[in-house]
Design a protein around this motif. Structure first.
Motif, mmCIF file in Angstrom:
data_model
loop_
_atom_site.group_PDB
_atom_site.id
_atom_site.type_symbol
_atom_site.label_atom_id
_atom_site.label_comp_id
_atom_site.label_asym_id
_atom_site.label_seq_id
_atom_site.Cartn_x
_atom_site.Cartn_y
_atom_site.Cartn_z
ATOM 1 N N LYS A 194 0.828 -1.215 0.000
ATOM 2 C CA LYS A 194 0.000 0.000 0.000
ATOM 3 C C LYS A 194 0.860 1.261 0.000
ATOM 4 C CE LYS A 194 -4.159 -1.844 2.230
ATOM 5 N NZ LYS A 194 -5.063 -1.764 3.417
ATOM 6 N N ILE A 195 1.893 1.264 0.840
ATOM 7 C CA ILE A 195 2.770 2.428 0.943
ATOM 8 C C ILE A 195 3.479 2.707 -0.387
ATOM 9 C CG2 ILE A 195 4.879 3.326 2.024
ATOM 10 C CD1 ILE A 195 4.043 1.805 4.566
ATOM 11 N N LEU A 196 3.934 1.634 -1.041
ATOM 12 C CA LEU A 196 4.663 1.771 -2.301
ATOM 13 C C LEU A 196 3.745 1.764 -3.519
ATOM 14 C CD1 LEU A 196 7.728 -0.567 -1.576
ATOM 15 C CD2 LEU A 196 7.580 1.903 -1.329
ATOM 16 N N ASN A 197 2.430 1.690 -3.244
ATOM 17 C CA ASN A 197 1.420 1.724 -4.307
ATOM 18 C C ASN A 197 1.627 0.590 -5.329
ATOM 19 O OD1 ASN A 197 -0.919 2.830 -5.463
ATOM 20 N ND2 ASN A 197 0.264 4.042 -6.919
ATOM 21 N N ILE A 198 1.944 -0.590 -4.823
ATOM 22 C CA ILE A 198 2.112 -1.771 -5.679
ATOM 23 C C ILE A 198 0.762 -2.478 -5.780
ATOM 24 C CG2 ILE A 198 3.276 -3.989 -5.961
ATOM 25 C CD1 ILE A 198 5.604 -2.818 -4.334
ATOM 26 N N LYS A 199 0.200 -2.487 -6.976
ATOM 27 C CA LYS A 199 -1.128 -3.063 -7.174
ATOM 28 C C LYS A 199 -1.127 -4.277 -8.107
ATOM 29 C CE LYS A 199 -3.398 1.401 -6.397
ATOM 30 N NZ LYS A 199 -4.292 2.442 -6.984
ATOM 31 N N ASP A 200 -0.028 -4.490 -8.801
ATOM 32 C CA ASP A 200 0.050 -5.617 -9.735
ATOM 33 C C ASP A 200 -0.003 -6.942 -8.973
ATOM 34 O OD1 ASP A 200 0.900 -6.360 -12.729
ATOM 35 O OD2 ASP A 200 1.945 -7.697 -11.338
ATOM 36 N N LYS A 201 -0.956 -7.786 -9.319
ATOM 37 C CA LYS A 201 -1.172 -9.033 -8.580
ATOM 38 C C LYS A 201 -0.005 -10.005 -8.710
ATOM 39 C CE LYS A 201 -6.230 -8.780 -8.877
ATOM 40 N NZ LYS A 201 -7.468 -9.471 -9.317
ATOM 41 N N VAL A 202 0.600 -10.027 -9.881
ATOM 42 C CA VAL A 202 1.746 -10.919 -10.101
ATOM 43 C C VAL A 202 2.918 -10.486 -9.222
ATOM 44 C CG1 VAL A 202 3.448 -11.744 -11.769
ATOM 45 C CG2 VAL A 202 1.053 -11.488 -12.455
ATOM 46 N N ALA A 203 3.186 -9.177 -9.190
ATOM 47 C CA ALA A 203 4.296 -8.654 -8.386
ATOM 48 C C ALA A 203 4.088 -8.924 -6.898
ATOM 49 C CB ALA A 203 4.435 -7.152 -8.632
ATOM 50 N N ILE A 204 2.854 -8.745 -6.440
ATOM 51 C CA ILE A 204 2.537 -8.988 -5.027
ATOM 52 C C ILE A 204 2.762 -10.453 -4.670
ATOM 53 C CG2 ILE A 204 0.643 -9.100 -3.347
ATOM 54 C CD1 ILE A 204 -0.494 -6.564 -4.680
ATOM 55 N N GLY A 205 2.306 -11.349 -5.535
ATOM 56 C CA GLY A 205 2.469 -12.777 -5.287
ATOM 57 C C GLY A 205 3.921 -13.206 -5.271
ATOM 58 N N VAL A 206 4.697 -12.711 -6.236
ATOM 59 C CA VAL A 206 6.119 -13.049 -6.317
ATOM 60 C C VAL A 206 6.862 -12.531 -5.082
ATOM 61 C CG1 VAL A 206 8.271 -12.579 -7.558
ATOM 62 C CG2 VAL A 206 6.211 -13.193 -8.826
ATOM 63 N N ALA A 207 6.537 -11.319 -4.658
ATOM 64 C CA ALA A 207 7.191 -10.729 -3.486
ATOM 65 C C ALA A 207 6.917 -11.537 -2.222
ATOM 66 C CB ALA A 207 6.726 -9.286 -3.309
ATOM 67 N N GLU A 243 -6.574 -15.138 -6.047
ATOM 68 C CA GLU A 243 -6.129 -16.379 -6.678
ATOM 69 C C GLU A 243 -4.827 -16.176 -7.454
ATOM 70 O OE1 GLU A 243 -8.213 -20.082 -9.075
ATOM 71 O OE2 GLU A 243 -8.893 -18.043 -9.482
ATOM 72 N N THR A 244 -4.705 -15.051 -8.151
ATOM 73 C CA THR A 244 -3.488 -14.773 -8.919
ATOM 74 C C THR A 244 -2.293 -14.602 -7.993
ATOM 75 O OG1 THR A 244 -4.744 -13.686 -10.676
ATOM 76 C CG2 THR A 244 -2.393 -13.194 -10.560
ATOM 77 N N GLU A 245 -2.470 -13.829 -6.927
ATOM 78 C CA GLU A 245 -1.397 -13.632 -5.954
ATOM 79 C C GLU A 245 -0.948 -14.966 -5.366
ATOM 80 O OE1 GLU A 245 -4.163 -11.964 -6.169
ATOM 81 O OE2 GLU A 245 -4.016 -9.880 -5.503
ATOM 82 N N GLY A 246 -1.916 -15.827 -5.038
ATOM 83 C CA GLY A 246 -1.600 -17.132 -4.466
ATOM 84 C C GLY A 246 -0.832 -18.015 -5.431
#
Length: 233
Positions: free
Chosen positions: A170-183, A201-204
């Motif tokens: 949220k702080i870094l404004n990261i909204k991409d589901k793939v990026a969130i899941g990989v991180a 589901e994509t994040e998972g």
């Protein structure tokens, strides 16, 4: 009473009960800091201490739970299978993110351990902190670390990552589901993946993929990086 405590079923039962209580507390409070795994661990420690139950007695059942960690991790491939098309479309950035995330995680641990003057055995024990427990324990043994410390580091890393991860996005404004899941998968292994599955589901799916690849990369590059860093610092 002693006969009951020393049975594997007893340890398995209190582990399940403690985790379920953790889930209930987490749902009621809706506080990410009250992670079910963290609450469960604290409750088990208090229980064992209060009733003076030895760790060796608890491990008679706890070892069976540990045994099923590997097959349980494999099950996480199911969400990835459902999102295989998305993975193919983003294969290069996904692999690049996992590789760089794993690399920076290992380098950071080695550097910080050196700066704080930690012993070599502690350093080697903490290095595999961001990969799933079955792989991390084996890596620790090969490096000459202390497996029990490795397990504690892995658990803490997963819990902390799952707690602060969403806030960081949220702080870094990261909204991409793939990026969130990989991180989450790269930094916080299975515990982070459970949080990723909650997010979507994509994040998972991406987090599940990251666990396996991060573990493989760690196994391959940790011995090399450890030698290089220790020779430089």
């Amino acid at each position: 009473m002693r006969d009951i405590v020393s049975t594997p079923a007893f340890a398995i039962m209190i582990s399940l009960v403690a985790f379920e209580i953790g889930c209930i507390i987490n749902k009621k409070t809706k506080l990410s800091v009250l992670n079910p795994l963290l609450v469960g661990i604290i409750l088990i420690i208090i229980f064992l201490k209060y009733f003076n139950i030895s760790v060796s007695d608890y491990n008679k059942g706890g070892q069976f739970i540990s045994f099923f960690l590997s097959p349980a991790t494999v099950v996480l491939a199911v969400p990835l299978y459902k999102k295989i098309k998305l993975f193919k479309e983003n294969a290069l950035p996904i692999f690049s993110g996992i590789f760089l995330g794993t690399l920076s995680g290992i380098a950071t641990v080695i550097t910080l351990c050196h700066l704080f003057g930690l012993s070599k055995s502690l350093n080697l024990s903490i290095i595999p902190k961001s990969i799933t427990t079955p792989i991390g324990v084996e890596v620790s043994k090969q490096l000459g670390g202390i497996p029990s410390i490795t397990v504690a580091a892995i658990i803490l890393t997963g819990i902390i990552g799952s707690i602060i991860g969403p806030g960081v996005f949220k702080i870094l404004n990261i909204k991409d589901k793939v990026a969130i899941g990989v991180a989450l998968g790269t930094a916080s292994h299975a515990v982070g993946t459970s949080k990723a599955i909650e997010l979507g589901e994509t994040e998972g799916a991406m987090s599940s993929l990251s666990i396996g690849i991060a573990g493989l990369i760690t196994v391959l590059i940790v011995p090399i990086m450890t030698k290089i860093f220790h020779s430089l610092i």
